[in-house]
Write an enzyme that holds these catalytic residues in place. Structure first.
Site, PDB file in Angstrom:
ATOM      1  N   GLU A 326       0.825  -1.206   0.000  1.00 36.74           N
ATOM      2  CA  GLU A 326       0.000   0.000   0.000  1.00 36.74           C
ATOM      3  C   GLU A 326       0.865   1.265   0.000  1.00 36.74           C
ATOM      4  OE1 GLU A 326      -2.824  -0.825  -0.808  1.00 36.74           O
ATOM      5  OE2 GLU A 326      -2.605  -2.912  -0.205  1.00 36.74           O
ATOM      6  N   TYR A 407      -1.551  -8.270 -10.734  1.00 37.33           N
ATOM      7  CA  TYR A 407      -0.507  -8.156  -9.729  1.00 37.33           C
ATOM      8  C   TYR A 407       0.729  -8.979 -10.106  1.00 37.33           C
ATOM      9  CZ  TYR A 407      -4.173  -6.404  -6.524  1.00 37.33           C
ATOM     10  OH  TYR A 407      -5.187  -5.688  -5.927  1.00 37.33           O
TER      11      TYR A 407
END
Length: 629
Positions: A326, A407
């Site tokens: 993040e 991802y």
């Protein structure tokens, strides 16, 4: 000059070379090349676009609604007569200009392609460059989850949080809800007097807000950097704060505060490592909010306030890669954003690669190799499930919402470039890339063009070696993909092989294993097992009653596949307690594959657990139990 600038910002065909300082005050350009067209928005930003949103809202826990107003600053092309916004299931009572004069508006029919796309709100501008929308959200707003006290850590007060990605914020913010339409914003929230509001922005009213005469508290926030609207986020609850360093701290409820602070103690080092890799951290503070277990994701990269699942707080810091992920979004995603969700790999693939580099900087090559090796396993499973080497869903630039492929395949694409051109050249390029495109949208075509211009520089042999178009637009996995091997996981593989060959569970001896080692072992166990063998595993290793949500999820997948009834009561409790999609979706899918044994359980467990899930998670599970996935 002003008209020419407005036209350029409304309809830029490529990212503009705007200095980072200027990018915070000048609206980001709107990309108008074909691949930049967002099929998930009703907006026509090349005609008129939102540049700033000012929210003024009351938070009403009794009715489970937000009500108040949104003031939108509009940048319109010469001759534009209207602005088109995105809303989803919202009660609108008035639309006015800056003087309070009523403006004509219409609300279109709800889009039938997806329930989340909602409706087009078309407002006649009549010369206005600022409009005020007075409205109320619905109790079922898809971005909002209202939690009763019993679903919180403290068990005494309710909780509310928002989750906007990908296009859910249009259920509580009437704006142009597309990642390619970056906007600055500010907000005032009024909440019950014994609660605290936090947002993904600078706090203007302190940690405790401002007392109001009616007993409530008011909190004010400001985001002066243009961001994609899905990053507008907030939470309201019985929250406490603990600083971790000069730029960072953690918000959560009191029972979780010390555990979370201990788990995330290295966050300042992460910020330093990330900044050293790819340029300065541009957002000021990096705080974190640990939410109740109903939060649907591992983390959400909301600027200045990352939202995190409590499932990563395992006491051994083995899942702080989620924090690194993040944090990395502060560059890839928040700073340079995919213009449409068809290019979400530009966020997630870049970030997964960047996360691994942060982990290597802090904890060494072997720990980074462990994460990369596991990602390889996930990538292989996801590509196989999506049709293998010819599956359309395995393309990076494709249909919105490709999942884990974005991802894992995306990060492997970047790792392949690093290995091919060398780390020094690659890092210099990436640092320049983030700097030159700061606070702007990007497309796959734009990235490849930039890469060819700045890194390849007309080298046909290098172009051939990299296979850029094959990676970006082709299905499956190109032959030059890079597999990173972990010595740590190789040791686990040895024990796994012995177990699969019939060795006793007692010989596994997992004492001291990290979550990653557990996952390698559990996911590698042969899928067909006898009840006796599963009982041996469960009782020896304590799997059903594990306190680690990752371990439980992996174990339950195996138990479901073999109709292992002793695990079912634990599974039922788990599905009512954990709301993270990554951990629960595979379990519902597994149950639905098990015919008469599993399908009734899936439906019963979902009916029981549905009130505990975020609306987006509930919608995803509903599709699974309906047999649509």
């Amino acid at each position: 000059m002003r008209i020419l600038l407005a036209a350029a910002l409304l309809a830029g065909s490529a990212s503009l070379a705007i200095s980072p300082a200027a990018a915070q005050t000048i609206p980001a350009p709107i990309l108008t090349t074909p691949e930049a067209r967002d099929v998930w928005t009703h907006a026509e930003p090349q005609v008129a676009r939102v540049t700033h949103v000012a929210l003024d809202l009351d938070v009403d826990f009794a009715s489970k609604t937000l009500y108040g107003s949104a003031v939108l600053d509009i940048l319109a092309a010469p001759g534009a007569t209207q602005v088109v916004l995105d809303v989803n299931d919202m009660d609108i009572s008035a639309v006015t200009d800056a003087s309070g004069k009523a403006l004509k508006w219409t609300l279109g029919a709800k889009d039938t392609a997806s329930a989340d796309i909602g409706s087009a709100l078309t407002v006649a501008l009549a010369g206005a460059n600022r409009i005020t929308i007075t409205y109320r959200s619905k109790p079922g707003a898809t971005a909002l989850q209202w939690l009763p006290p019993e679903m919180t850590f403290g068990k005494k007060k309710p909780f509310l949080f928002s989750q906007g990605q990908a296009i859910l914020n249009r259920s509580w913010v009437p704006t142009q809800d597309s990642p390619g339409i970056r906007q600055t914003w500010e907000a005032t929230l009024r909440v019950p007097g014994d609660m605290v509001a936090v947002m993904s922005a600078e706090k203007l009213s302190g940690d405790k807000g401002e007392a109001l005469p009616d007993g409530r508290r008011q909190f004010r926030f400001r985001m002066d950097k243009p961001v994609p609207p899905y990053l507008i986020a907030f939470a309201v609850g019985d929250l406490r704060f603990k600083p971790l360093g000069p730029r960072s701290g953690v918000w959560t409820e009191a029972p979780m505060l010390d555990k979370a602070a201990k788990e995330f103690v290295d966050v300042e080092k992460m910020i330093d490592a990330a900044s050293k890799l790819y340029g300065p951290y541009r957002w000021g503070r990096y705080d974190m909010l640990v939410l109740p277990p109903a939060f649907p994701y591992g983390g959400m990269e909301n600027p200045m306030l990352t939202f995190l699942t409590p499932t990563i707080v395992t006491g051994d810091r083995s899942n702080t890669d989620v924090v690194a992920q993040e944090l990395a979004h502060s560059w890839s995603g928040n700073l340079v954003t995919n213009a449409t969700w068809s290019d979400s790999w530009l966020n997630e693939g870049f970030t997964t690669y960047f996360e691994n580099r942060i982990m290597e900087s802090l904890y060494g090559k072997e720990q980074a190799a462990t994460y990369a090796d596991l990602d390889w396993d996930v990538m292989q499973r996801e590509i196989a499930a999506a049709g293998g080497q010819t599956g359309a869903a395995t393309r990076l630039n494709g249909e919105p919402g490709a999942g884990e492929v974005d991802y894992t395949k995306g990060s492997n694409f970047l790792r392949m470039i690093e290995y091919t051109v060398g780390r020094a050249k690659w890092d210099a390029y990436l640092t320049s890339y983030f700097d030159r495109h700061a606070f702007q949208p990007q497309t796959t075509a734009g990235f490849l063009a930039d890469l060819r211009e700045r890194l390849l520089k007309g080298q046909p042999e290098l172009e051939l070696k990299l296979q850029l178009d094959r990676w970006a637009y082709g299905a499956g996995l190109p032959g030059n993909a890079v597999r990173v091997h972990s010595a740590t996981l190789a040791k686990v593989d040895t024990r796994l092989a012995a177990f699969n060959a019939g060795g006793p569970a007692s010989a596994v001896q997992p004492t001291g294993w990290t979550t990653q080692e557990w996952l390698r072992f559990l996911n590698g166990i042969d899928r067909q097992q006898t009840p006796a063998r599963l009982k041996e595993l469960d009782e020896t290793l304590g799997l059903s009653a594990s306190g680690n949500a990752y371990i439980q999820s992996a174990w339950f997948e195996l138990a479901i596949a073999n109709h292992y009834d002793p695990a079912v009561p634990y599974l039922r409790g788990y599905l009512s307690r954990i709301g993270r999609g990554l951990l629960v979706y595979p379990l519902y899918k597994g149950l639905m594959k098990q015919g008469d044994w599993g399908q009734p359980k899936a439906r019963d467990f979902f009916a029981e657990a549905r009130p505990t899930y975020h609306p987006s998670t509930a919608a995803g599970i509903e599709r699974i139990v309906a047999g649509q996935e």
